[in-house]
Scaffold this active site. Structure first.
Site, short mmCIF file in Angstrom:
data_model
loop_
_atom_site.label_atom_id
_atom_site.label_comp_id
_atom_site.label_asym_id
_atom_site.label_seq_id
_atom_site.Cartn_x
_atom_site.Cartn_y
_atom_site.Cartn_z
N THR A 154 1.04 -1.15 0.06
CA THR A 154 0.16 0.08 0.06
C THR A 154 0.81 1.23 -0.09
O THR A 154 0.52 2.17 -0.66
CB THR A 154 -0.98 0.02 1.33
OG1 THR A 154 -0.26 -0.29 2.56
CG2 THR A 154 -2.14 -1.05 1.12
N TYR A 155 1.98 1.32 0.90
CA TYR A 155 3.06 2.27 0.74
C TYR A 155 3.47 2.64 -0.63
O TYR A 155 3.46 3.74 -1.06
CB TYR A 155 3.97 2.07 1.89
CG TYR A 155 4.96 3.19 1.95
CD1 TYR A 155 4.86 4.34 2.14
CD2 TYR A 155 6.43 2.55 2.16
CE1 TYR A 155 5.76 5.33 2.24
CE2 TYR A 155 7.41 3.80 2.43
CZ TYR A 155 6.82 5.01 2.24
OH TYR A 155 7.95 5.91 2.33
N ALA A 156 4.04 1.50 -1.18
CA ALA A 156 4.72 1.67 -2.54
C ALA A 156 3.74 2.29 -3.57
O ALA A 156 3.69 2.96 -4.49
CB ALA A 156 5.26 0.27 -2.96
N ILE A 213 0.90 4.19 -3.06
CA ILE A 213 0.88 5.49 -2.95
C ILE A 213 1.92 6.27 -3.40
O ILE A 213 1.87 7.39 -4.16
CB ILE A 213 0.71 5.83 -1.34
CG1 ILE A 213 -0.76 5.16 -1.21
CG2 ILE A 213 0.75 7.07 -1.15
CD1 ILE A 213 -1.23 5.16 0.33
N LYS A 214 3.33 5.87 -3.20
CA LYS A 214 4.65 6.53 -3.51
C LYS A 214 4.47 6.50 -5.04
O LYS A 214 5.32 7.51 -5.59
CB LYS A 214 5.64 6.00 -2.91
CG LYS A 214 5.61 6.45 -1.38
CD LYS A 214 5.92 7.94 -1.26
CE LYS A 214 6.25 8.34 0.33
NZ LYS A 214 6.09 10.02 0.34
#
Length: 252
Positions: free
Chosen positions: A154-156, A158-159
């Site tokens: 999820t972090y990746a 978004i980034k």
């Protein structure tokens, strides 16, 4: 890069109260820029503004609130006359496996990441175009190219969204003299220190993959690089992702 080469320029830095944001703000101010610091904790922002000097000001803001973004940009224009540099640094980070991250956490990451980045860019674009150009620095992460994406999906996502928006802005706004870059830093920020404390074994293994064998310093390594990228020496560079990570990530 010489002191004073950003004199007369106005820079907005979100998440400027600590860590990477603080390091970038101090480096920009040292080169002569007047810095507007945005973030949630006003007393931290005011302390950094005092460190920056040169008329720096603090603005309390929830970057997930579109109206608040418009209001902050308007206040910066009222105070300083325009915007030349925008650094989208603040963001909430959703970490965990896909089954563990809640919809609410993912939505908060998206709202504070790609959506807030786009809102700030759209608010500043006409102001920069009116002044003959500007520089936008957005923050991505080497998590987008991790060899093992488990726990970082999820972090990746978004980034990676921020990288895509940055590429589009560079292409669409280049004729206006606006350069748009993303940086992917490793720095000794409070967020990284918290990650090290919560995942010490993973962190130890991670650091061994950094060729320079150290974590970057928020001001000396990350802030100074960003200040240089905003200067005239890099006036032909746009649309790129700059990995400020000691040589670890491969964005090819």
């Amino acid at each position: 890069m010489s002191d004073g080469e950003l004199k007369g320029q106005v820079a907005i830095v979100t998440g400027g109260g600590q860590g990477v944001g603080r390091g970038i703000a101090l480096s920009l101010a040292r080169r002569g820029a007047t810095v507007a610091l945005g973030g949630r904790t006003l007393d931290k922002l005011e302390a950094v503004a005092a460190e920056c000097g040169n008329g720096a000001r603090a603005f309390a803001i929830d970057i997930k609130d579109g109206a608040a973004i418009e209001d902050m940009v308007a206040k910066v224009v009222d105070a300083f006359g325009g915007v030349d540099i925008l650094v989208n640094n603040a963001q909430e980070v959703p970490l965990g496996t896909l089954l563990d991250v809640t919809d609410e956490q993912f939505q908060a990451g998206f709202d504070s990441g790609p959506l807030a980045t786009m809102r700030f860019m759209k608010a500043c674009q006409p102001l920069m175009a009116k002044r003959g150009g500007g520089v936008i620095i957005n923050l991505t992460s080497s998590a987008t190219v991790r060899w093992d994406m488990a726990g970082y999906g999820t972090y990746a996502a978004i980034k990676q969204g921020i990288r895509s928006l940055s590429r589009a802005a560079a292409a669409e706004w280049g004729p206006d003299g606006i350069r748009v870059l993303t940086i992917a830093p490793h720095a000794d920020s409070p967020a990284l220190k918290g990650w090290i404390e919560s995942r010490p074994e993973e962190a130890a293994a991670f650091f061994k993959t950094i060729p320079l064998r150290r974590i970057g310093r928020c001001e000396e390594d990350i802030g100074e690089a960003v200040a240089a990228l905003c200067g005239p020496s890099f006036r032909y560079l746009t649309g790129a992702t700059i990995p400020l990570d000691g040589g670890q990530a491969n964005f090819d």
